[in-house]
Design a protein around this motif. Sequence first.
Motif, PDB file in Angstrom:
ATOM      1  N   VAL A  97      18.873 -29.451  -8.145  1.00  0.00           N
ATOM      2  CA  VAL A  97      18.083 -29.715  -7.271  1.00  0.00           C
ATOM      3  C   VAL A  97      18.498 -29.442  -6.166  1.00  0.00           C
ATOM      4  CG1 VAL A  97      16.844 -31.638  -8.384  1.00  0.00           C
ATOM      5  CG2 VAL A  97      18.953 -32.252  -7.387  1.00  0.00           C
ATOM      6  N   CYS A  98      19.706 -28.630  -5.981  1.00  0.00           N
ATOM      7  CA  CYS A  98      20.748 -28.066  -4.508  1.00  0.00           C
ATOM      8  C   CYS A  98      19.541 -27.133  -3.840  1.00  0.00           C
ATOM      9  CB  CYS A  98      21.825 -27.704  -5.203  1.00  0.00           C
ATOM     10  SG  CYS A  98      22.658 -26.797  -3.654  1.00  0.00           S
ATOM     11  N   ARG A 119      10.078 -23.398 -10.916  1.00  0.00           N
ATOM     12  CA  ARG A 119       9.878 -24.322 -11.230  1.00  0.00           C
ATOM     13  C   ARG A 119      10.282 -25.335 -11.792  1.00  0.00           C
ATOM     14  NH1 ARG A 119       5.071 -25.176  -9.827  1.00  0.00           N
ATOM     15  NH2 ARG A 119       3.150 -23.507  -9.552  1.00  0.00           N
ATOM     16  N   MET A 120      10.193 -26.397 -11.785  1.00  0.00           N
ATOM     17  CA  MET A 120      11.725 -27.446 -13.120  1.00  0.00           C
ATOM     18  C   MET A 120      11.141 -26.830 -14.336  1.00  0.00           C
ATOM     19  SD  MET A 120      13.255 -29.873 -12.927  1.00  0.00           S
ATOM     20  CE  MET A 120      12.560 -30.636 -11.480  1.00  0.00           C
ATOM     21  N   PRO A 121      12.345 -26.792 -14.943  1.00  0.00           N
ATOM     22  CA  PRO A 121      11.983 -26.093 -16.264  1.00  0.00           C
ATOM     23  C   PRO A 121      11.296 -26.497 -17.108  1.00  0.00           C
ATOM     24  CG  PRO A 121      15.139 -26.230 -15.543  1.00  0.00           C
ATOM     25  CD  PRO A 121      13.509 -26.584 -14.156  1.00  0.00           C
ATOM     26  N   GLU A 122      10.888 -26.603 -18.729  1.00  0.00           N
ATOM     27  CA  GLU A 122      10.561 -27.195 -19.309  1.00  0.00           C
ATOM     28  C   GLU A 122      11.739 -27.507 -20.483  1.00  0.00           C
ATOM     29  OE1 GLU A 122       6.935 -27.472 -20.496  1.00  0.00           O
ATOM     30  OE2 GLU A 122       6.505 -27.258 -18.768  1.00  0.00           O
ATOM     31  N   GLN A 151      16.644 -36.731 -13.979  1.00  0.00           N
ATOM     32  CA  GLN A 151      16.081 -36.071 -12.026  1.00  0.00           C
ATOM     33  C   GLN A 151      15.129 -35.646 -12.616  1.00  0.00           C
ATOM     34  OE1 GLN A 151      19.571 -35.987 -10.077  1.00  0.00           O
ATOM     35  NE2 GLN A 151      19.137 -37.500 -10.366  1.00  0.00           N
ATOM     36  N   LYS A 152      15.053 -34.804 -13.624  1.00  0.00           N
ATOM     37  CA  LYS A 152      13.507 -34.109 -14.038  1.00  0.00           C
ATOM     38  C   LYS A 152      12.380 -34.767 -13.121  1.00  0.00           C
ATOM     39  CE  LYS A 152      13.444 -31.152 -17.421  1.00  0.00           C
ATOM     40  NZ  LYS A 152      12.462 -30.671 -18.665  1.00  0.00           N
ATOM     41  N   GLU A 153      12.126 -36.131 -13.895  1.00  0.00           N
ATOM     42  CA  GLU A 153      11.329 -36.594 -12.775  1.00  0.00           C
ATOM     43  C   GLU A 153      11.420 -37.348 -11.870  1.00  0.00           C
ATOM     44  OE1 GLU A 153      10.825 -40.377 -15.253  1.00  0.00           O
ATOM     45  OE2 GLU A 153      11.265 -39.334 -17.363  1.00  0.00           O
ATOM     46  N   LYS A 154      12.752 -37.361 -10.788  1.00  0.00           N
ATOM     47  CA  LYS A 154      12.626 -37.550  -9.937  1.00  0.00           C
ATOM     48  C   LYS A 154      12.747 -36.669  -8.321  1.00  0.00           C
ATOM     49  CE  LYS A 154      15.859 -40.145  -6.481  1.00  0.00           C
ATOM     50  NZ  LYS A 154      17.099 -40.376  -6.602  1.00  0.00           N
TER      51      LYS A 154
END
Length: 136
Positions: free
Chosen positions: A22-23, A2-5, A109-112
Motif C-alpha cells: 500500500v506504499c 489491482r489488489m492481488p487475488e 490489509q487487503k480489505e482495508k
Amino acid sequence: MRMPEGKIDPMLFAPCGMNCLVCYKHCYPKKPCGGCRNSDKGKPEHCRKCRIKDCIGDKGLVYCYECPEYPCRLIKNLEKSYKKRCQVSLAENSELVSRYGLERFMEGQKEKYTCLICGGVISVHDGECSECREKV
C-alpha cells in the motif's frame, strides 16, 4: 495496479512494519517498487539507503520486532512520522504480524486498502487509488 487475488507476497512486509503493498511507490504504475525486501529497482533513494533495513540485515533478522532492542530510536522516529502523516502505526502492524501471522495481517490489509470503486490499491501515503485515482 489491482489488489492481488489470493495470498500477498510476504516480501511486501517491510522489517519496520510497513506494508509495501500500500506504499505509493509500489502503487505507482510507471515505475513500481517491488517492496523493501526485494530488489532496489524502482525504490526511492531514502528506501535504498534505509538504516533500518541495514540494521536488521546486520543482525540477521527479518523483522524489527524480533530484535531485543525493539523499539529502537530509528523505529520510534519512523513510527512518529507515519502516525502523523498517514495515521498508520507501524508498531501496531508489527504487533499484529507477531501475534496472528503475516498471512492474516495481509488479508486484513487487503480489505482495508482495496478501492471499493474499482478494486485498485489505495495508497496509505496519499489515500489515492492506484487505478481510478479517486481519493478515498
